[in-house]
Design a protein around this motif. Structure first.
Motif, PDB file in Angstrom:
ATOM      1  N   ASN A  12      34.955  49.489  27.460  1.00 60.02           N
ATOM      2  CA  ASN A  12      34.470  49.655  28.832  1.00 60.02           C
ATOM      3  C   ASN A  12      33.066  50.252  28.870  1.00 60.02           C
ATOM      4  OD1 ASN A  12      36.783  48.606  30.008  1.00 60.02           O
ATOM      5  ND2 ASN A  12      37.814  50.576  29.982  1.00 60.02           N
ATOM      6  N   GLN A  51      29.337  40.735  28.394  1.00 65.45           N
ATOM      7  CA  GLN A  51      30.365  41.330  29.246  1.00 65.45           C
ATOM      8  C   GLN A  51      31.302  40.252  29.770  1.00 65.45           C
ATOM      9  OE1 GLN A  51      29.023  43.112  32.958  1.00 65.45           O
ATOM     10  NE2 GLN A  51      30.625  44.658  32.816  1.00 65.45           N
ATOM     11  N   CYS A  52      32.598  40.552  29.743  1.00 64.81           N
ATOM     12  CA  CYS A  52      33.594  39.675  30.345  1.00 64.81           C
ATOM     13  C   CYS A  52      33.525  39.885  31.861  1.00 64.81           C
ATOM     14  CB  CYS A  52      34.985  40.021  29.814  1.00 64.81           C
ATOM     15  SG  CYS A  52      36.304  39.047  30.570  1.00 64.81           S
ATOM     16  N   ARG A  53      33.298  38.838  32.609  1.00 66.98           N
ATOM     17  CA  ARG A  53      33.116  38.965  34.049  1.00 66.98           C
ATOM     18  C   ARG A  53      34.397  39.353  34.775  1.00 66.98           C
ATOM     19  NH1 ARG A  53      29.435  33.933  35.769  1.00 66.98           N
ATOM     20  NH2 ARG A  53      30.307  34.554  37.755  1.00 66.98           N
ATOM     21  N   SER A  54      35.540  38.846  34.325  1.00 69.70           N
ATOM     22  CA  SER A  54      36.787  39.113  35.053  1.00 69.70           C
ATOM     23  C   SER A  54      37.338  40.518  34.804  1.00 69.70           C
ATOM     24  CB  SER A  54      37.851  38.069  34.723  1.00 69.70           C
ATOM     25  OG  SER A  54      38.167  38.102  33.355  1.00 69.70           O
ATOM     26  N   THR A  55      37.085  41.085  33.620  1.00 74.58           N
ATOM     27  CA  THR A  55      37.610  42.419  33.318  1.00 74.58           C
ATOM     28  C   THR A  55      36.555  43.507  33.362  1.00 74.58           C
ATOM     29  OG1 THR A  55      37.254  42.280  30.926  1.00 74.58           O
ATOM     30  CG2 THR A  55      39.358  41.410  31.789  1.00 74.58           C
ATOM     31  N   GLY A  56      35.293  43.141  33.212  1.00 71.11           N
ATOM     32  CA  GLY A  56      34.218  44.125  33.162  1.00 71.11           C
ATOM     33  C   GLY A  56      34.020  44.733  31.785  1.00 71.11           C
ATOM     34  N   SER A  57      34.853  44.360  30.817  1.00 72.35           N
ATOM     35  CA  SER A  57      34.747  44.906  29.462  1.00 72.35           C
ATOM     36  C   SER A  57      33.623  44.224  28.691  1.00 72.35           C
ATOM     37  CB  SER A  57      36.058  44.706  28.703  1.00 72.35           C
ATOM     38  OG  SER A  57      37.083  45.446  29.302  1.00 72.35           O
ATOM     39  N   TYR A 104      37.095  44.835  22.631  1.00 76.56           N
ATOM     40  CA  TYR A 104      36.567  45.116  23.960  1.00 76.56           C
ATOM     41  C   TYR A 104      36.417  46.611  24.179  1.00 76.56           C
ATOM     42  CZ  TYR A 104      37.603  40.255  24.793  1.00 76.56           C
ATOM     43  OH  TYR A 104      37.634  38.896  24.699  1.00 76.56           O
TER      44      TYR A 104
END
Length: 71
Positions: free
Chosen positions: A27, A11-17, A25
């Motif tokens: 959600n 998971q990308c921490r800054s976007t949540g994706s 990516y």
């Protein structure tokens, strides 16, 4: 008896994706690409997200293939 194996998602921490199998990516965690080696998961995360990632793990049941009976 059921057998289980551990898998990892990124998971990308800054976007949540979540990172998909195609390195896109999503959600939705259930659409995230699954990796089965923790080292491969961390390497993939670092290559694609630098330090902006989190790796999560879960377990999935390994389903045995259904054998067809011949008549």
């Amino acid at each position: 008896m059921s057998e289980f194996r551990r898998f990892y998602i990124i998971q990308c921490r800054s976007t949540g994706s979540f990172l998909t199998e195609e390195l896109g990516y999503t959600n939705l965690a259930e659409k995230a690409g699954r990796l089965y080696c923790p080292h491969e998961a961390v390497d993939t995360a670092q290559l694609n997200l630098d330090d902006d990632y989190a790796v999560f793990s879960a377990w999935e049941e390994i389903l045995e293939p259904v054998e067809m009976e011949s008549h």
